[in-house]
Design an enzyme around this catalytic site. Structure first.
Site, short mmCIF file in Angstrom:
data_model
loop_
_atom_site.label_atom_id
_atom_site.label_comp_id
_atom_site.label_asym_id
_atom_site.label_seq_id
_atom_site.Cartn_x
_atom_site.Cartn_y
_atom_site.Cartn_z
N CYS A 84 0.84 -1.20 0.00
CA CYS A 84 0.00 0.00 0.00
C CYS A 84 0.88 1.26 0.00
CB CYS A 84 -0.98 -0.03 1.17
SG CYS A 84 -2.34 1.15 0.98
N HIS A 201 -3.53 -5.50 1.07
CA HIS A 201 -2.85 -5.74 2.34
C HIS A 201 -2.80 -7.22 2.69
CE1 HIS A 201 -2.44 -1.58 4.01
NE2 HIS A 201 -3.43 -1.34 3.17
N GLU A 203 -1.05 -8.52 5.08
CA GLU A 203 -0.98 -8.65 6.54
C GLU A 203 -2.36 -8.57 7.19
OE1 GLU A 203 -1.16 -4.22 6.07
OE2 GLU A 203 -0.36 -5.91 4.92
#
Length: 226
Positions: A84, A201, A203
């Protein structure tokens, strides 16, 4: 240790560390002004709003001295993943081709998207099959990938596109492209396959008990495969 860079305005650094540790990897945050330790096994440039996205997203962080060291270490083969805002920083720093700019509708998008895996032979995608569709969240206002025609032709020819936005069936359509990225690019490789960036994302799709999805695990496990 996987070093997760922290700039003023980073807000996904703790998430990245938690996700990597969940996968059994040693990870820790590194304040950008402290420099890059010599014994790192990899670097994450995480999401957030470094320097408040002043000027343009990632532009100021990309010029921090630590990013020169990241470029040097990446050239030596150190795995580097930008996510990002980290993708924006990496593009501004010249680690990957192209740039990320304001979404087509000039709105912030916070939603889950589908991605088609374009290559399955990189550290970041070996958990998947080529053509497989995965699902990850996005959260950005400047995620539209842009490149001039020559650059886009080159990265297509060199097979450096990792992910494209698609629908649930793997079709690359305008409706499935949340930000208007050219050629629906969601993730791209640098000069070496150990350097990669993506706007979604991973994560945030790693801890099943908290996030309801685990497709991000396959991406982050790239640090163990590099």
């Amino acid at each position: 240790m996987i070093g997760v860079l922290q700039f003023g305005g980073s807000n996904c650094d703790r998430d990245a560390v938690a996700a990597l540790e969940h996968l059994g990897l040693d990870a820790g945050r590194i304040w950008y002004d402290d420099g890059l330790p010599a014994d790192l096994d990899g670097v994450v440039i995480p999401g957030g709003f470094s320097y408040g996205d002043y000027l343009r997203a990632g532009a100021m962080a990309a010029r921090a001295p630590v990013m020169e060291r990241v470029r040097e270490r990446a050239a030596e083969g150190l795995p580097v993943l930008g996510v990002c805002n980290g993708a924006q920083i990496a593009a501004e720093a010249g680690l990957v081709p192209g740039a990320f700019t304001t979404n087509r509708d000039a709105r912030f998008h916070c939603e889950h998207v589908h991605l088609r895996v374009e290559r399955a032979d990189t550290p970041w995608t070996r958990a998947f099959d080529a053509g497989e569709v995965i699902r990850l969240p996005i959260a950005h206002g400047e995620g539209r990938f842009e490149a001039d025609d020559d650059t886009l032709d080159r990265i297509e020819r060199e097979n450096r596109i990792l992910f494209r936005y698609c629908d649930a069936d793997g079709r690359v359509t305008e409706a499935a492209n949340p930000n208007g990225s050219k050629a629906a690019v969601a993730g791209v490789l640098g000069a070496d396959e150990r350097t990669a960036v993506l706007m979604p994302h991973p994560e945030r799709a790693t801890l099943p008990e908290l996030q309801g999805g685990t497709d991000g695990q396959g991406v982050l496990r790239g640090f163990a495969r590099s």
